[in-house]
Design an enzyme around this catalytic site. Structure first.
Site, mmCIF file in Angstrom:
data_model
loop_
_atom_site.group_PDB
_atom_site.id
_atom_site.type_symbol
_atom_site.label_atom_id
_atom_site.label_comp_id
_atom_site.label_asym_id
_atom_site.label_seq_id
_atom_site.Cartn_x
_atom_site.Cartn_y
_atom_site.Cartn_z
ATOM 1 N N ASP A 105 0.839 -1.197 0.000
ATOM 2 C CA ASP A 105 0.000 0.000 0.000
ATOM 3 C C ASP A 105 0.876 1.250 0.000
ATOM 4 O O ASP A 105 2.037 1.202 0.418
ATOM 5 C CB ASP A 105 -0.887 0.030 1.259
ATOM 6 C CG ASP A 105 -1.852 -1.146 1.298
ATOM 7 O OD1 ASP A 105 -2.149 -1.700 0.227
ATOM 8 O OD2 ASP A 105 -2.283 -1.503 2.412
HETATM 9 N N1 URA Z 1 -1.254 -6.079 3.618
HETATM 10 C C1 URA Z 1 -1.733 -4.825 3.714
HETATM 11 O O1 URA Z 1 -2.774 -4.592 4.321
HETATM 12 N N2 URA Z 1 -1.037 -3.838 3.141
HETATM 13 C C2 URA Z 1 0.130 -4.020 2.480
HETATM 14 O O2 URA Z 1 0.740 -3.071 1.987
HETATM 15 C C3 URA Z 1 0.606 -5.348 2.402
HETATM 16 C C4 URA Z 1 -0.095 -6.359 2.973
#
Ligand code: URA
Length: 236
Positions: A105
């Site tokens: 993310d």
């Molecule tokens: N899980 C998440 O919620 N965010 C990420 O960036 C990676 C795994």
């Protein structure tokens, strides 16, 4: 045998643009098998031709692998209208055919493999391969033991199927480490949310046999060796 145009061969290795390579060739700085070559069109057999630029060998790498410690604030994409992408961090490399393997993310940090090897990427992301990923999280409150067990044991996050079993270690101080072998959208945040926790900080620290070393600072990257890739490949 695979043949490649000379200008493509040089641009792949040096990261120089095609127009810059045209100038370099015109200036007589390139030799192929000892002969000066001024046209980028000739075909190079990477297995036997010797290409020299300014008397230094130009060694072609068909596949390239980088391990990035992604900082928060950039997106795991090759292009974005609004934000910097992870490829902007590799701006000194030839990024033309590079892409991130999977996504972190925008607000997440940590290990991201960047490559031009589509086959390896496909294998690592395949839901049938169950490649392990380890994340360090900071939560909004102390993790309770019954919730830790809930998250470990096939927690339902509202998808068609519950999650596969995970391993969750409570590190105390509202911190935890979680190992999962799937890659659903926002999976880690949703797993903790389903148990009543908000993830305030998330960092990936491992994927398969790759681990983020302490000396690779946030926003830095390094090349991954062929040995490391072989090891990673054996895992899938
Ligand atoms: N899980 C998440 O919620 N965010 C990420 O960036 C990676 C795994």
């Amino acid at each position: 045998m695979s043949l490649l145009r000379l200008d493509k061969y040089i641009s792949n290795t040096t990261g120089e643009s095609r127009s810059r390579i045209k100038e370099i060739l015109k200036a007589g700085r390139v030799k192929v098998n000892g002969e000066t070559v001024k046209s980028g069109e000739i075909k190079i057999d990477e297995s036997k031709d010797e290409v020299m630029l300014d008397s230094k060998p130009v060694v072609f790498e068909r596949y390239r692998y980088f391990l990035l410690n992604k900082p928060a604030g950039c997106v795991s994409a090759t292009k974005d209208k609004l934000s910097d992408t992870v490829l902007d961090i590799l701006k000194n490399e030839n990024t033309a055919d590079l892409f991130p393997v999977g996504r972190l993310d925008k607000d997440s940090e940590g290990l991201l493999l960047i490559t031009n090897d589509g086959m390896l990427s496909h294998e690592l992301l395949s839901p049938t391969k169950h490649v392990e990923k380890v994340y360090r999280v900071v939560l909004d409150k102390e993790l309770e033991e019954d919730d830790r067990l809930k998250i470990e044991n096939c927690i339902d996050i509202g998808d068609d199927k519950p999650c596969l079993p995970a391993v969750v270690e409570n590190l105390g101080n509202k911190e935890a480490e979680i190992k999962i072998c799937e890659g659903r959208f926002h999976q880690v945040k949703r797993m903790f949310a389903a148990a009543g926790y908000q993830v305030l900080y998330l960092k990936r620290i491992a994927m398969g046999s790759l681990r983020l070393e302490d000396d690779l600072k946030c926003g830095e990257y390094r090349k991954i060796s062929i040995d490391e890739i072989e090891k990673l490949r054996r895992r899938v």
